[in-house]
Design an enzyme around this catalytic site. Structure first.
Site, PDB file in Angstrom:
ATOM      1  N   ASN A   1       0.779  -1.145  -0.018  1.00  0.00           N
ATOM      2  CA  ASN A   1       0.182   0.071   0.014  1.00  0.00           C
ATOM      3  C   ASN A   1       1.093   1.256  -0.095  1.00  0.00           C
ATOM      4  O   ASN A   1       2.129   1.325   0.554  1.00  0.00           O
ATOM      5  CB  ASN A   1      -1.296   0.030   0.969  1.00  0.00           C
TER       6      ASN A   1
ATOM      7  N   GLU B   1       0.161   5.105   0.880  1.00  0.00           N
ATOM      8  CA  GLU B   1      -0.827   6.283   1.163  1.00  0.00           C
ATOM      9  C   GLU B   1      -0.432   7.595   0.878  1.00  0.00           C
ATOM     10  O   GLU B   1       0.828   7.682   0.264  1.00  0.00           O
ATOM     11  CB  GLU B   1      -0.902   5.919   2.756  1.00  0.00           C
TER      12      GLU B   1
ATOM     13  N   CYS C   1      -3.932   0.343  -2.546  1.00  0.00           N
ATOM     14  CA  CYS C   1      -3.751  -0.670  -1.785  1.00  0.00           C
ATOM     15  C   CYS C   1      -2.697  -1.736  -2.535  1.00  0.00           C
ATOM     16  O   CYS C   1      -2.232  -1.538  -3.641  1.00  0.00           O
ATOM     17  CB  CYS C   1      -4.993  -1.554  -1.818  1.00  0.00           C
TER      18      CYS C   1
ATOM     19  N   GLU D   1      -2.798  -4.832  -3.167  1.00  0.00           N
ATOM     20  CA  GLU D   1      -3.153  -5.714  -4.258  1.00  0.00           C
ATOM     21  C   GLU D   1      -3.236  -5.062  -5.440  1.00  0.00           C
ATOM     22  O   GLU D   1      -2.996  -5.455  -6.451  1.00  0.00           O
ATOM     23  CB  GLU D   1      -4.707  -5.863  -3.930  1.00  0.00           C
TER      24      GLU D   1
ATOM     25  N   CYS E   1      -9.847  -5.479   0.004  1.00  0.00           N
ATOM     26  CA  CYS E   1     -11.191  -4.617  -0.069  1.00  0.00           C
ATOM     27  C   CYS E   1     -12.296  -4.868  -1.031  1.00  0.00           C
ATOM     28  O   CYS E   1     -11.738  -5.581  -1.874  1.00  0.00           O
ATOM     29  CB  CYS E   1     -10.819  -3.157   0.056  1.00  0.00           C
TER      30      CYS E   1
ATOM     31  N   CYS F   1     -10.591  -3.944  -4.292  1.00  0.00           N
ATOM     32  CA  CYS F   1      -9.587  -4.877  -4.821  1.00  0.00           C
ATOM     33  C   CYS F   1     -10.125  -6.074  -5.375  1.00  0.00           C
ATOM     34  O   CYS F   1      -9.552  -6.901  -6.215  1.00  0.00           O
ATOM     35  CB  CYS F   1      -8.383  -4.955  -3.728  1.00  0.00           C
TER      36      CYS F   1
END
Ligand code: THU
Length: 138
Positions: free
Chosen positions: A47, A49, A58, A60, A91, A94
């Site tokens: 990830n 940010e 993310c 993924e 999530c 994803c």
């Protein structure tokens, strides 16, 4: 099955390696992901940010982008690792991004402490593409 376990252990190890690279100063929740493809290659992501929060990507998503950029679209399994109490799962966004390439791929989820879960993506996101872009012609 044991061969599967060995491959999945390797996938989790790769996810753990890239977990260390995650940029998560806001959530303090680093995540690593490793994606295996039919050719036997592994692509990783973490990830990333952002101060805007909403632009965060993310783990993924990073792994998917790396695989596709390398010309690989046949996803077999994804391992995701975080320092969570329960093994973390991708999530919703994803899940849909993964389902684009293989709705029935395997998801291996692992916490740092080693608590693991194995799922089929289709059980986490059923009917991922049903009806989409199937317009009715009169
Ligand atoms: N996150 C991921 O990278 N993958 C997941 O499967 C769950 C959530 C990230 C996004 C954000 O940086 C942090 O974890 C907290 O949601």
């Amino acid at each position: 099955m044991q061969e599967d376990d060995r491959i999945y252990d390797e996938l989790v190890a790769e996810a753990l390696r890239v977990y260390e690279k995650a940029y998560a100063p806001y959530s303090q929740f680093p995540v690593g992901a490793a994606l295996s493809t039919k050719s036997g290659n592994i692509f990783v992501g973490c990830n990333v940010e952002n101060v805007s929060f909403g632009l965060t990507t993310c783990a993924e998503q990073g792994a998917i982008a790396a695989a596709v950029a390398a010309g690989e679209r046949e996803f077999i399994a994804l391992a995701v690792v975080a320092n969570s109490i329960e093994p973390v799962l991708p999530c919703g966004r994803c899940r849909q991004l993964l389902a684009e390439f293989n709705p029935s791929m395997e998801i291996i989820s692992s916490s740092i402490s080693g608590k693991k879960g194995r799922f089929l993506l289709e059980s986490l996101l059923p009917y991922a593409k049903q009806g989409i872009l199937e317009s009715r012609r009169e």
